[in-house]
Design a protein around this motif. Structure first.
Motif, PDB file in Angstrom:
ATOM      1  N   LEU A  56       0.826  -1.206   0.000  1.00  0.00           N
ATOM      2  CA  LEU A  56       0.000   0.000   0.000  1.00  0.00           C
ATOM      3  C   LEU A  56       0.863   1.260   0.000  1.00  0.00           C
ATOM      4  O   LEU A  56       0.510   2.259  -0.627  1.00  0.00           O
ATOM      5  CB  LEU A  56      -0.921  -0.006   1.219  1.00  0.00           C
ATOM      6  N   PHE A  57       1.996   1.205   0.678  1.00  0.00           N
ATOM      7  CA  PHE A  57       2.893   2.358   0.723  1.00  0.00           C
ATOM      8  C   PHE A  57       3.314   2.788  -0.677  1.00  0.00           C
ATOM      9  O   PHE A  57       3.312   3.984  -0.995  1.00  0.00           O
ATOM     10  CB  PHE A  57       4.131   2.008   1.560  1.00  0.00           C
ATOM     11  N   TYR A  58       3.647   1.830  -1.527  1.00  0.00           N
ATOM     12  CA  TYR A  58       4.162   2.162  -2.855  1.00  0.00           C
ATOM     13  C   TYR A  58       3.068   2.553  -3.841  1.00  0.00           C
ATOM     14  O   TYR A  58       3.368   3.180  -4.864  1.00  0.00           O
ATOM     15  CB  TYR A  58       4.973   0.984  -3.411  1.00  0.00           C
ATOM     16  N   VAL A  59       1.830   2.191  -3.558  1.00  0.00           N
ATOM     17  CA  VAL A  59       0.748   2.582  -4.473  1.00  0.00           C
ATOM     18  C   VAL A  59      -0.063   3.760  -3.927  1.00  0.00           C
ATOM     19  O   VAL A  59      -1.077   4.133  -4.510  1.00  0.00           O
ATOM     20  CB  VAL A  59      -0.200   1.389  -4.761  1.00  0.00           C
ATOM     21  N   THR A  60       0.384   4.347  -2.826  1.00  0.00           N
ATOM     22  CA  THR A  60      -0.330   5.464  -2.216  1.00  0.00           C
ATOM     23  C   THR A  60       0.256   6.806  -2.622  1.00  0.00           C
ATOM     24  O   THR A  60      -0.333   7.849  -2.352  1.00  0.00           O
ATOM     25  CB  THR A  60      -0.332   5.308  -0.670  1.00  0.00           C
ATOM     26  N   GLY A  61       1.405   6.812  -3.275  1.00  0.00           N
ATOM     27  CA  GLY A  61       2.006   8.059  -3.722  1.00  0.00           C
ATOM     28  C   GLY A  61       2.585   8.890  -2.602  1.00  0.00           C
ATOM     29  O   GLY A  61       2.476  10.118  -2.612  1.00  0.00           O
ATOM     30  N   VAL A  62       3.202   8.228  -1.628  1.00  0.00           N
ATOM     31  CA  VAL A  62       3.773   8.939  -0.487  1.00  0.00           C
ATOM     32  C   VAL A  62       4.899   9.865  -0.920  1.00  0.00           C
ATOM     33  O   VAL A  62       5.028  10.981  -0.423  1.00  0.00           O
ATOM     34  CB  VAL A  62       4.277   7.943   0.582  1.00  0.00           C
ATOM     35  N   PHE A  63       5.720   9.419  -1.879  1.00  0.00           N
ATOM     36  CA  PHE A  63       6.859  10.253  -2.293  1.00  0.00           C
ATOM     37  C   PHE A  63       6.879  10.540  -3.799  1.00  0.00           C
ATOM     38  O   PHE A  63       7.883  10.981  -4.337  1.00  0.00           O
ATOM     39  CB  PHE A  63       8.189   9.594  -1.872  1.00  0.00           C
ATOM     40  N   TYR A  64       5.753  10.308  -4.471  1.00  0.00           N
ATOM     41  CA  TYR A  64       5.655  10.646  -5.894  1.00  0.00           C
ATOM     42  C   TYR A  64       4.198  10.970  -6.232  1.00  0.00           C
ATOM     43  O   TYR A  64       3.272  10.519  -5.550  1.00  0.00           O
ATOM     44  CB  TYR A  64       6.154   9.489  -6.762  1.00  0.00           C
ATOM     45  N   PRO A  65       3.970  11.771  -7.275  1.00  0.00           N
ATOM     46  CA  PRO A  65       2.598  12.124  -7.672  1.00  0.00           C
ATOM     47  C   PRO A  65       1.959  11.022  -8.513  1.00  0.00           C
ATOM     48  O   PRO A  65       2.420  10.736  -9.619  1.00  0.00           O
ATOM     49  CB  PRO A  65       2.787  13.412  -8.479  1.00  0.00           C
ATOM     50  N   ILE A  66       0.917  10.422  -7.999  1.00  0.00           N
ATOM     51  CA  ILE A  66       0.252   9.327  -8.714  1.00  0.00           C
ATOM     52  C   ILE A  66      -0.339   9.812 -10.037  1.00  0.00           C
ATOM     53  O   ILE A  66      -0.253   9.128 -11.060  1.00  0.00           O
ATOM     54  CB  ILE A  66      -0.859   8.711  -7.838  1.00  0.00           C
ATOM     55  N   ALA A  67      -0.937  10.993 -10.028  1.00  0.00           N
ATOM     56  CA  ALA A  67      -1.651  11.499 -11.204  1.00  0.00           C
ATOM     57  C   ALA A  67      -0.759  11.593 -12.430  1.00  0.00           C
ATOM     58  O   ALA A  67      -1.200  11.317 -13.552  1.00  0.00           O
ATOM     59  CB  ALA A  67      -2.267  12.861 -10.899  1.00  0.00           C
ATOM     60  N   SER A  68       0.511  11.960 -12.241  1.00  0.00           N
ATOM     61  CA  SER A  68       1.403  12.153 -13.393  1.00  0.00           C
ATOM     62  C   SER A  68       2.355  10.990 -13.633  1.00  0.00           C
ATOM     63  O   SER A  68       2.915  10.871 -14.719  1.00  0.00           O
ATOM     64  CB  SER A  68       2.228  13.433 -13.205  1.00  0.00           C
ATOM     65  N   LYS A  69       2.521  10.128 -12.645  1.00  0.00           N
ATOM     66  CA  LYS A  69       3.486   9.033 -12.779  1.00  0.00           C
ATOM     67  C   LYS A  69       2.848   7.686 -13.109  1.00  0.00           C
ATOM     68  O   LYS A  69       3.526   6.763 -13.552  1.00  0.00           O
ATOM     69  CB  LYS A  69       4.311   8.892 -11.489  1.00  0.00           C
ATOM     70  N   VAL A  70       1.562   7.569 -12.873  1.00  0.00           N
ATOM     71  CA  VAL A  70       0.848   6.314 -13.172  1.00  0.00           C
ATOM     72  C   VAL A  70      -0.049   6.567 -14.376  1.00  0.00           C
ATOM     73  O   VAL A  70      -0.777   7.563 -14.426  1.00  0.00           O
ATOM     74  CB  VAL A  70       0.003   5.852 -11.965  1.00  0.00           C
ATOM     75  N   PRO A  71      -0.013   5.679 -15.384  1.00  0.00           N
ATOM     76  CA  PRO A  71      -0.837   5.895 -16.591  1.00  0.00           C
ATOM     77  C   PRO A  71      -2.327   5.832 -16.296  1.00  0.00           C
ATOM     78  O   PRO A  71      -2.764   5.145 -15.382  1.00  0.00           O
ATOM     79  CB  PRO A  71      -0.399   4.746 -17.510  1.00  0.00           C
ATOM     80  N   SER A  72      -3.078   6.576 -17.090  1.00  0.00           N
ATOM     81  CA  SER A  72      -4.540   6.585 -16.987  1.00  0.00           C
ATOM     82  C   SER A  72      -5.091   5.273 -17.535  1.00  0.00           C
ATOM     83  O   SER A  72      -4.545   4.706 -18.475  1.00  0.00           O
ATOM     84  CB  SER A  72      -5.097   7.772 -17.773  1.00  0.00           C
ATOM     85  N   PRO A  73      -6.194   4.732 -17.006  1.00  0.00           N
ATOM     86  CA  PRO A  73      -7.034   5.241 -15.914  1.00  0.00           C
ATOM     87  C   PRO A  73      -6.607   4.749 -14.528  1.00  0.00           C
ATOM     88  O   PRO A  73      -7.294   5.009 -13.546  1.00  0.00           O
ATOM     89  CB  PRO A  73      -8.409   4.673 -16.273  1.00  0.00           C
ATOM     90  N   PHE A  74      -5.460   4.033 -14.464  1.00  0.00           N
ATOM     91  CA  PHE A  74      -5.051   3.452 -13.185  1.00  0.00           C
ATOM     92  C   PHE A  74      -4.703   4.532 -12.157  1.00  0.00           C
ATOM     93  O   PHE A  74      -4.833   4.302 -10.953  1.00  0.00           O
ATOM     94  CB  PHE A  74      -3.864   2.511 -13.399  1.00  0.00           C
ATOM     95  N   ASN A  75      -4.257   5.699 -12.626  1.00  0.00           N
ATOM     96  CA  ASN A  75      -3.910   6.763 -11.683  1.00  0.00           C
ATOM     97  C   ASN A  75      -5.129   7.236 -10.897  1.00  0.00           C
ATOM     98  O   ASN A  75      -5.057   7.449  -9.681  1.00  0.00           O
ATOM     99  CB  ASN A  75      -3.239   7.933 -12.411  1.00  0.00           C
ATOM    100  N   MET A  76      -6.278   7.365 -11.587  1.00  0.00           N
ATOM    101  CA  MET A  76      -7.480   7.805 -10.902  1.00  0.00           C
ATOM    102  C   MET A  76      -8.039   6.708  -9.991  1.00  0.00           C
ATOM    103  O   MET A  76      -8.609   6.998  -8.933  1.00  0.00           O
ATOM    104  CB  MET A  76      -8.539   8.229 -11.917  1.00  0.00           C
ATOM    105  N   ILE A  77      -7.856   5.466 -10.405  1.00  0.00           N
ATOM    106  CA  ILE A  77      -8.301   4.345  -9.560  1.00  0.00           C
ATOM    107  C   ILE A  77      -7.510   4.327  -8.256  1.00  0.00           C
ATOM    108  O   ILE A  77      -8.076   4.161  -7.167  1.00  0.00           O
ATOM    109  CB  ILE A  77      -8.143   3.008 -10.308  1.00  0.00           C
ATOM    110  N   LEU A  78      -6.194   4.513  -8.365  1.00  0.00           N
ATOM    111  CA  LEU A  78      -5.351   4.523  -7.175  1.00  0.00           C
ATOM    112  C   LEU A  78      -5.626   5.739  -6.299  1.00  0.00           C
ATOM    113  O   LEU A  78      -5.600   5.650  -5.071  1.00  0.00           O
ATOM    114  CB  LEU A  78      -3.865   4.497  -7.578  1.00  0.00           C
ATOM    115  N   LEU A  79      -5.899   6.877  -6.916  1.00  0.00           N
ATOM    116  CA  LEU A  79      -6.125   8.103  -6.162  1.00  0.00           C
ATOM    117  C   LEU A  79      -7.482   8.138  -5.464  1.00  0.00           C
ATOM    118  O   LEU A  79      -7.586   8.550  -4.308  1.00  0.00           O
ATOM    119  CB  LEU A  79      -6.012   9.325  -7.087  1.00  0.00           C
ATOM    120  N   LYS A  80      -8.509   7.706  -6.162  1.00  0.00           N
ATOM    121  CA  LYS A  80      -9.861   7.818  -5.610  1.00  0.00           C
ATOM    122  C   LYS A  80     -10.313   6.547  -4.886  1.00  0.00           C
ATOM    123  O   LYS A  80     -11.167   6.606  -4.004  1.00  0.00           O
ATOM    124  CB  LYS A  80     -10.858   8.140  -6.723  1.00  0.00           C
ATOM    125  N   GLY A  81      -9.737   5.406  -5.278  1.00  0.00           N
ATOM    126  CA  GLY A  81     -10.152   4.147  -4.660  1.00  0.00           C
ATOM    127  C   GLY A  81      -9.390   3.802  -3.401  1.00  0.00           C
ATOM    128  O   GLY A  81      -9.725   2.839  -2.717  1.00  0.00           O
TER     129      GLY A  81
END
Length: 260
Positions: free
Chosen positions: A181-206
């Motif tokens: 969970l630590f690595y998919v929570t974006g603790v030290f990186y921006p999920i929105a710009s570093k994870v491809p769509s639509p997975f970035n929104m799934i990780l951010l909102k889910g």
């Protein structure tokens, strides 16, 4: 839930007293005392800054504070969830001798970790002018966001504490799950710009922790309005999680002593 609120009112003073005692004991044998509550998150901030900016050669506006906010939230959540799994077993001397609503043990641990988290938050506000971050009215959004964060954490902790009594290996499973969970929570990186769509929104909102970290960064650093839709969704879900968790604890808490 009337029983729950009545017990909170009755035993909250015990949780506060116990939390104060634990905080004092934690720093009593340390040379730097409470300074470790500041030095520890700062050291981890520099480590992840090095990894993100030097190793991965990526850039992010206000990187130091960006990472520090993520670490502040994650550290609180990680410690509360980890300790809740074995909370009944580790307090068997108290649980077996006097009646104490078991969720009060969670409240006490959250007060301990919460105090340290607010020290880190205060440090963020102190550092903001040095990094050129302007204060704005959006910073007031941290109040409802932190309330939601406490609700989500408390709800998950009730489940972890309950099942931790009956599932011996749950602590190992939780440690592995938290690491993922630590690595998919974006603790030290921006999920929105570093994870491809639509997975970035799934990780951010889910993921409620990722959502809260992202919204806190938006409120403190970037003056971006909050996503009220998902705030409402996670608020309702957190109350549901708490309701089920408290019901389980009240139903089975008399069995905890027999199991441990």
């Amino acid at each position: 839930m009337k029983h729950f609120f009545r017990d909170i009112k009755k035993y909250f003073s015990y949780a506060v007293y116990s939390a104060k005692a634990e905080l004092k004991a934690e720093v009593s044998s340390s040379y730097l005392n409470w300074m470790w509550w500041i030095l520890e998150p700062l050291c981890f901030m520099f480590i992840y800054m090095f990894i993100y900016s030097v190793v991965f050669q990526s850039k992010q506006e206000y990187l130091s504070l960006f990472i520090f906010i993520g670490l502040t939230v994650w550290t609180f959540f990680n410690k509360c969830i980890t300790v809740s799994v074995k909370l009944v077993q580790n307090n068997s001397a108290i649980v077996s001798k006097v009646y104490l609503p078991k969720f009060i043990l969670i409240v006490e641990k959250m007060l301990v970790s919460g105090f340290k988290m607010f020290v880190s938050l205060a440090l963020i506000f102190v550092m903001m002018p040095f990094f050129g971050v302007k204060f704005s009215f959006s910073i007031l959004l941290i109040i409802p966001l932190l309330l939601l964060f406490f609700l989500v954490t408390f709800g998950i902790c009730t489940w972890m504490m309950h099942f931790g009594v009956f599932v011996e290996d749950l602590s190992y499973i939780v440690n592995i799950g938290l690491r993922l969970l630590f690595y998919v929570t974006g603790v030290f990186y921006p999920i929105a710009s570093k994870v491809p769509s639509p997975f970035n929104m799934i990780l951010l909102k889910g993921n409620p922790i990722a959502y809260i970290i992202d919204e806190l960064r938006n409120a403190i650093l970037y003056n971006i309005p909050m996503d009220y839709k998902f705030f409402g969704i996670w608020t309702v879900l957190s109350f549901l999680i708490i309701y089920i968790g408290i019901k389980m604890i009240y139903k089975y808490e008399n069995s905890y002593v027999k199991v441990i």
